[in-house]
Enzyme design. Sequence first.
Site, PDB file in Angstrom:
ATOM      1  N   GLU A 317      56.924 147.863 114.067  1.00 50.34           N
ATOM      2  CA  GLU A 317      56.905 147.612 115.496  1.00 50.34           C
ATOM      3  C   GLU A 317      58.201 148.135 115.985  1.00 50.34           C
ATOM      4  O   GLU A 317      58.812 147.301 116.527  1.00 50.34           O
ATOM      5  CB  GLU A 317      56.557 146.306 116.157  1.00 50.34           C
ATOM      6  CG  GLU A 317      55.070 145.883 115.766  1.00 50.34           C
ATOM      7  CD  GLU A 317      54.833 144.705 116.127  1.00 50.34           C
ATOM      8  OE1 GLU A 317      53.598 144.375 116.294  1.00 50.34           O
ATOM      9  OE2 GLU A 317      55.498 143.766 116.193  1.00 50.34           O
ATOM     10  N   TYR A 408      45.820 135.898 109.827  1.00 54.17           N
ATOM     11  CA  TYR A 408      46.879 135.221 110.707  1.00 54.17           C
ATOM     12  C   TYR A 408      46.329 133.980 111.587  1.00 54.17           C
ATOM     13  O   TYR A 408      45.474 134.102 112.215  1.00 54.17           O
ATOM     14  CB  TYR A 408      46.994 136.613 111.827  1.00 54.17           C
ATOM     15  CG  TYR A 408      48.181 137.418 111.754  1.00 54.17           C
ATOM     16  CD1 TYR A 408      48.298 138.231 110.232  1.00 54.17           C
ATOM     17  CD2 TYR A 408      48.873 138.085 112.521  1.00 54.17           C
ATOM     18  CE1 TYR A 408      49.096 139.065 109.842  1.00 54.17           C
ATOM     19  CE2 TYR A 408      49.667 139.045 112.185  1.00 54.17           C
ATOM     20  CZ  TYR A 408      49.998 139.509 111.089  1.00 54.17           C
ATOM     21  OH  TYR A 408      50.930 140.483 110.561  1.00 54.17           O
ATOM     22  N   TRP A 459      52.459 132.851 112.740  1.00 55.54           N
ATOM     23  CA  TRP A 459      53.602 133.404 113.584  1.00 55.54           C
ATOM     24  C   TRP A 459      53.448 132.220 114.855  1.00 55.54           C
ATOM     25  O   TRP A 459      52.507 131.799 115.152  1.00 55.54           O
ATOM     26  CB  TRP A 459      53.019 134.705 114.153  1.00 55.54           C
ATOM     27  CG  TRP A 459      53.025 135.585 113.089  1.00 55.54           C
ATOM     28  CD1 TRP A 459      52.055 136.242 112.454  1.00 55.54           C
ATOM     29  CD2 TRP A 459      54.200 136.412 112.568  1.00 55.54           C
ATOM     30  NE1 TRP A 459      52.189 137.191 111.453  1.00 55.54           N
ATOM     31  CE2 TRP A 459      53.642 137.205 111.681  1.00 55.54           C
ATOM     32  CE3 TRP A 459      55.431 136.347 113.002  1.00 55.54           C
ATOM     33  CZ2 TRP A 459      54.603 138.163 110.713  1.00 55.54           C
ATOM     34  CZ3 TRP A 459      56.247 137.065 111.850  1.00 55.54           C
ATOM     35  CH2 TRP A 459      55.808 138.130 111.285  1.00 55.54           C
ATOM     36  N   GLU A 461      54.871 132.144 118.047  1.00 57.49           N
ATOM     37  CA  GLU A 461      55.050 132.283 119.622  1.00 57.49           C
ATOM     38  C   GLU A 461      54.484 131.169 120.360  1.00 57.49           C
ATOM     39  O   GLU A 461      55.114 130.557 121.122  1.00 57.49           O
ATOM     40  CB  GLU A 461      54.574 133.656 119.980  1.00 57.49           C
ATOM     41  CG  GLU A 461      55.058 134.914 119.507  1.00 57.49           C
ATOM     42  CD  GLU A 461      54.628 135.412 118.459  1.00 57.49           C
ATOM     43  OE1 GLU A 461      54.126 134.732 117.728  1.00 57.49           O
ATOM     44  OE2 GLU A 461      54.770 136.612 118.312  1.00 57.49           O
TER      45      GLU A 461
END
Length: 544
Positions: A317, A408, A459, A461
């Site tokens: 990314e 994920y 992850w 966030e």
Amino acid sequence: MAMEIIPAPRVTSPASGTPFVLDEHTALTAGPEAAGEARRLRSALGAATGFPLLPGRGGLPGGGRARIHLEVDPSLPDEGYRLEVGAERVGITGGGPAGVSWGGQTLRQLLGPDAFRRAPLPDRAWRLEPGVIEDAPRFAWRGMLLDVARHFMPKDGVLRYLDLLAAHKLNVLHLHLTDDQGWRIEIQRYPRLTEQGAWRERSMLGGRQHGQWEERPHGGFYTQDDIREIVAYAAERHIAVVPEIDVPGHSQAAIAAYPELGNTDAVDTGSLAVWTRWGINENVLAPTDAVLAFYENVLTEVLALFPGRFVHIGGDECPKAQWKASPAVRARIAELGLNGEDELQSWFIRHFDTWLAERGRRLIGWDEILEGGLAAGAAVSSWRGYAGGIAAAEAGHDVVMCPEQQVYLDHRQAEGEQEPIPVGYVRTLEDVYRFEPVPPQLAGTAEAAHVIGTQANVWTEMMDSARYVDYMAFPRLCAFSEVAWSSLAPPLERDFADFEHRMDAHYRRLDALGVEYRPPGGPLPWQRRPGVLGRPIEGPPPIV
């Protein structure tokens, strides 16, 4: 011999006869190569039972008493083990110390949930039914990524997660240490990386499209001694810690600390702060010799702290808008004879591929690093589905399969508004259990051997506390551990009903370990986040 073990062993052979009784008279002995494992098992079982589990007296191991004996037999696979239970003796034989350790984890499960507590409870009986278990892992890399950049997890939380990984026979902790939202590792040569780069003024709440904010500074970092402690603690549990230092994208925290790392002729890098938003960031590293030297110095300190062979450099990314707008970058592309910004990113990655190889290490990065070619020793984390992993394996690169659509663990666990901050696709416990790391295109081919393992990625966030990490990781990490460890049939033949039955016992182990998992019936009231909006994706995830 109760067989409610997770991950499932390869072979179990219950036997008739008198159970083994563990009590205050039981000895715990070991051969010389298993002495360290005996010390750790004595500590764990001693805390849970209150028994001393002494190594015995006199010339006879165990002094003639009932005993647990640990030893190494190199004829077994290194991480394999054989656990034999008789009336007077429990034997754990491993192909190496790691195998002995995994056998010890199975022994704890056989003893019951209270074997995972840190202090003894009254009136507990400790019995083992006779039989034999023979076991070894399917994959060498059985990992979990923990993102400590988006939301920092203090050191004690990381040590706790190492214990949880070990309890599930997972052997890699991939620490995502740097990103736009924070730099989490002390680099002595560049103190501003943590003085400025380790904290941000505020954080987004929920999906970035909703404009909700937590108006509170967030930060933290690990000192180099913290890292040494984490690595040593992991090594005792036969877990490799793989550091990730992200380049050339996901780098705003570093640029905020040292503005000269950015594209100064395309953006006012001196005005940048550690990013407070989620998403893909346009502020990327400049492809200069000075930036390469900066990160070489960073990685020199990283290599001194992490002795494992693999170093993750991200590589994903990386938007190209600033490079396109920068006269200096355009001149750099011409100087290097490259065909545009995409080749420039490949050049950047290949530089560190060579640099790490010269120091006896192996670069691993997200599957974008395949674009432009890699040295033979580099490995690939395939996250954008299977395609990158298939291409990497066919090109002779080792692969760790961790497709977003499958493993994920930030993705929501069920439909409905009761799920806290619902993000991504629905990935249920059964979905994770049916994940197959070797795609059909590689099954049965020589290239399948390049799939060295698999990894579940956490992850953070949306995960602003250890409680929330627990909720999203468990129980799905239990299902993943079985995918990574057990030699099972292809996904459609896996027996999820049997796994659910074994989970009935395993939830009680998680309770004893203090894991705040998602209950099978849905979140408890305090596990919900009413009013905090997520980013759910409708429909089934594509298999790419």
